[in-house]
Design an enzyme around this catalytic site. Sequence first.
Site, PDB file in Angstrom:
ATOM      1  NE  ARG A 159      -0.933   4.167  10.911  1.00 14.38           N
ATOM      2  CZ  ARG A 159       0.215   4.070  10.248  1.00 14.38           C
ATOM      3  NH1 ARG A 159       0.247   3.583   9.039  1.00 14.38           N
ATOM      4  NH2 ARG A 159       1.347   4.482  10.795  1.00 14.38           N
TER       5      ARG A 159
ATOM      6  CB  CYS B 110      -0.172   1.268  15.777  1.00 12.17           C
ATOM      7  SG  CYS B 110      -1.743   1.378  16.639  1.00 12.17           S
TER       8      CYS B 110
ATOM      9  CB  CYS C 245      12.817  -5.764  16.642  1.00 14.64           C
ATOM     10  SG  CYS C 245      12.734  -4.472  17.898  1.00 14.64           S
TER      11      CYS C 245
END
Length: 389
Positions: free
Chosen positions: A75, A195, A346
């Site tokens: 992106r 994000c 995580c």
Amino acid sequence: MSEITFSKSELERYSRHLIIPEFNIEGQRKLKAAKVLVVGTGGLGAPMLMYLAAAGVGTIGLVDFDVVDESNLQRQVLFSVNDIGKAKVEAAKERLEGLNPHIKIQIHNLRLTSENALEIFKNYDLVADGTDNFPTRYLVNDACVLLGKTNVYASIFRFDGQVSVFNYKDKNGIFGPNYRDLFPAPPPPGLVPSCAEGGVIGVLPGIIGSLQANEVIKVISGVGEPLAGRLFLFDALNFETRILKISKDPNQVPVSKLIDYEFFCGVGEPDSDQDENAKSEKNSFKEISVKELNEWQISGEKFQLIDVREEFEYEISNMGGELIPLDEIENNIEKIAKDVKVVVHCRSGQRSEEAIKVLEKKFDFRNLYNLRGGLLAYATEIDQSIAKY
């Protein structure tokens, strides 16, 4: 503005601007005279910077402390594979100067903090916030309020984007709403993932970052009506847009100084002069660094490693732990040991912290350790062969 002149090359370059009746050469002069600071050179900053540079904003400042990673290229179109590993501000400067040699690029290769924000911001006319975390958004807002600077804001998440213009000073000298009028207080930690945690469709930053650049140009040139007092919402999945009105909150406590924004947003330690009781309450769960985890691995320490990311994330990259996604954790209690140490991780440490809080509160676990920084930290500091995902 009459002292601002253009070379023949510049006049040819900006000719499409100059023939717009409402904009013409006066609007272009204002762009050339302007000094704009862009905070963040990532998803939003990349397209915004390219269009501000192409438009002819005279001086553009860049604030970022990150380096280009391969995962950015989905992106962040400002960068290429040749930039991987480079400081983002350095790579951005090179690209932008190649796009428009008539402008000046000033770089600030550092983390924006309460200690340096005012010193940096004071040298610019306007600030554009392209960050992706709440502590920096509140910091940018408060610094702009204290200095009387306009803050052109945008944010993105998955398929959704939003844009607004905060602290805009109108023709009567009255300042419009700021970020705290829209969000007086940050959401609880973990409620709104970044994000990096929740993802973003690659084209969305291009759309929203371009809209953000448009608002910057409108504010500088005085052409059109900026999004002051309004919040533009864009849903890329269903292609729907809305505009919400923002009003100044009469009960908002005026910003008088910059504070500890990490602690304010519940994601960091309080300063030494903050309430120690708040510190101990926040850190009621145990944490372990990636270096400590690596020492356990080397020494043969007995422990269980649990990964609470999603299955697709695990397939892309993992540390060999047992996969139990966060939303399935309560249905898999029998898989979690109670007789040995359990390290939960995580991607960055946010979801694993949430999992630990649930397990301790509902199931009385007392042997859990959150891996600080998650897989990202482990891949950076311990094992570079692991993909940062």
